[in-house]
Design a protein around this motif. Sequence first.
Motif, short mmCIF file in Angstrom:
data_model
loop_
_atom_site.label_atom_id
_atom_site.label_comp_id
_atom_site.label_asym_id
_atom_site.label_seq_id
_atom_site.Cartn_x
_atom_site.Cartn_y
_atom_site.Cartn_z
N ILE A 297 0.84 -1.20 0.00
CA ILE A 297 0.00 0.00 0.00
C ILE A 297 0.87 1.24 0.00
CG2 ILE A 297 -1.60 1.32 1.44
CD1 ILE A 297 -2.38 -1.68 2.42
N ASP A 298 0.45 2.22 -0.77
CA ASP A 298 1.12 3.52 -0.75
C ASP A 298 0.17 4.47 -0.05
OD1 ASP A 298 2.58 5.76 -1.12
OD2 ASP A 298 2.34 5.86 -3.30
N GLY B 191 8.53 -2.49 4.93
CA GLY B 191 8.71 -1.76 3.68
C GLY B 191 8.91 -2.73 2.54
N ALA B 192 8.47 -2.36 1.36
CA ALA B 192 8.69 -3.21 0.18
C ALA B 192 8.71 -2.30 -1.04
CB ALA B 192 7.59 -4.25 0.06
N TYR B 193 9.69 -2.50 -1.88
CA TYR B 193 9.78 -1.65 -3.08
C TYR B 193 8.68 -2.01 -4.06
CZ TYR B 193 14.51 -0.68 -1.44
OH TYR B 193 15.58 -0.31 -0.69
N MET C 17 9.21 3.04 -2.12
CA MET C 17 9.04 2.08 -1.03
C MET C 17 7.59 2.15 -0.56
SD MET C 17 10.55 -0.07 1.24
CE MET C 17 12.30 0.17 1.07
N LEU C 18 6.92 1.01 -0.61
CA LEU C 18 5.53 0.94 -0.17
C LEU C 18 5.48 0.31 1.21
CD1 LEU C 18 4.14 -0.52 -3.50
CD2 LEU C 18 4.30 1.88 -2.86
N GLN C 19 4.27 0.31 1.79
CA GLN C 19 4.10 -0.34 3.09
C GLN C 19 3.43 -1.69 2.85
OE1 GLN C 19 2.92 2.36 6.38
NE2 GLN C 19 2.35 3.72 4.72
N ARG C 20 4.09 -2.73 3.30
CA ARG C 20 3.52 -4.06 3.12
C ARG C 20 2.93 -4.55 4.43
NH1 ARG C 20 6.89 -8.50 -0.02
NH2 ARG C 20 6.28 -7.03 -1.65
#
Length: 637
Positions: free
Chosen positions: A108-109, A202-204, A213-216
Amino acid sequence: MAELQLQLESGKTVTAPAGSKPIDLLDDGRKVGSDGVLAAVLDDQIWDLHRPLLTGGKLRFVTFEDAEGKFVFWHSAAHLMAQAIKELYPESLLAIGPPIADGFYYDIDSPHAFSQEDFPEIEKKMKEIVKRNLPLIRKELERDEALALFRKMGDSYKVEMIEDLNESLTVYEQGEFVDLCRGPHVDRTGRIKHFKLLSVAGAYWRGDEKKKMLQRLYATAYPTKEQLEEHLTRIEEAKKRDHRKLGRELDLFSFHGEAPGSAFFHPKGQIIWNEIEAYWRKKHEDAGYQQIRTPFLMNETLWHKSGHYDHYRENMYFSVVDEQNFALKPMNCPGHCLIYANHQISYRDLPLKYAELGTVHRHEKSGVLHGLFRVRVFTQDDAHIFVTPDQIEEEAAKVVQFIFEMYRDFGFEDFRLELSTRPESRVGTDEMWDKGEAALANALNSLNLKYQINEGDGAFYGPKIDFHITDAIGRSWQCGTVQCDFSMPDLFNLDYIGADGEKHTPVMIHRALLGSLERFIGILIENYAGDLPLWLSPEQIRVLPISDKTLAYATQVCEELKAQGIRASLDVRDEKLGFKIRDAEIHKVPYMAVIGPKEAEAGRLSLRRRKEGDLGAQSVESTAVRLREEIDSRVVH
RNA sequence: GCCACUGUAGCUCAGCUGGUAGAGCAGCUGAUUCGUAAUCAGCAGGUCAACGGUUCGAAUCCGUUCAGUGGCUCCA
């Protein structure tokens, strides 16, 4: 309307009009639900229960017990979580949300930084959506329609995904919530009842370091409360086995800011190390290896020659001494090549096996360090086998057997093999690769071993076999590796004189069995949850005098056991027996010898086994024999 | 390296919206002389990760650095 022939699981074939839905063909007595049917599978394709069938074939229904059922269940749970997040944080943009091994995640961004504190609220909202029992409706859209839809919603990640696709697409709707998705899904949100958000990380975007970097958010879901709790218990159990925690509690090793990513082995940890090392050295001697030792710090020119400077510099440590550039070795092979090159080698000397417990330094990125599993200095149980091309197969087979033998001695019985073949970017001729890949495959086939092939996953210098062991709670660890190398012998101008009197280039086989000692010790600790086999236990037996009245005799017993080469210790503390037993159990001492007046009188001891209890009175001699046998045969208790 | 979070006694943790630190376990000392998973009492132990800032005053607020945790990326 056309008729479809459908073979059901019961074996009977039914005829149904085209456009029939799987749910209409459900056998009597089967019901849809979290604890029942979740989706259908037509031939090999998973199918929504409400999606019209347009072709005939084998139709079966899957539940959570099936891999397909889990996939659908978790995938739908991901949508459920996404909808909850969208409702709570409307400004969030959704990227991808797939099912994984034990659950699912959604990337999610969002301007909102998610934390554990948000989980209860999100879970509450999810429950609410479950209660609404919204139908999940599959819709087929043309690419343009889908683009327009997600552009309108401002879902830039979905738009980017659609732009990369060149086909008609499907979306799934549940109430107000729409998500681009291939599906399939469960038919209603009410099917998903028990779930829990687990972590945020975090996950690219698209796994690309250069992208945002998005939030996982990781979560899991199960059909029943019991199953969910079981899963959470499993996570707790795994935490209890964590070698970092046990290493601290059992006083085996520690880490310090002065040397990030480098283990400091305490006396007890070093005993484990020494036992493994002594065993390893003996095994290698018996297997015809010659043991060597090469320097840590070597001139940088060596690493230019080996190619490491060009390909591996990022991970190396450098130092300037006397205006000369040096590097700490990140690998042992170049040093071994120097020793090889120091001799005139004949084909009669091959295969030549150099083994080294070689300590290497690698500058791993700070974020990847993890206890003993990922460190910056570690000792590989390395060896390089120099062979003629014709000897690859036989030597590889020997290594494979060697590896299995060693794993079994450590109590591992469950293995998995992977053969990795030529990558796009590589050195050497196709002919060499043909030969190397065939030799490794033949070696495995000759031993009747099953293996998985990873096309294109080999090292740039040659094909390889990787060995994975499965531990007590089903986790898999990569340890051993056997790699052909067609490149380095060339770079170092290594040769041997063949039977024809001409110079030839040998092939090098790099191999490690345990991988690294640090990592392997970590795996052992987790596999045994700290209850190491006797031969590896730092403290093998603890003598427990009941009071200081029997201290003198207890001391004598302890000394006698030590004289038999057993690691015995004495608990001289002025405590009750129960206290001493509890303390020994907590510290995972395998045996205890209780000494009271009765034993002193009879010249015996009362033996107690960790986690099992009292074994009764024994003579000191028979106890020593018993322990020695268990140690020498490396019994896995 | 990136994102988020964390750092208080050897370990596990408490310390509310700022008023110069507290528990349990472990350790030490003493009493107790004890039979298969915790005897009682006392003592000692902390530059609150480090540095800088705000403030009359900082463990608490802000910044930087270091280290760790969960992931991502990498894993010649």
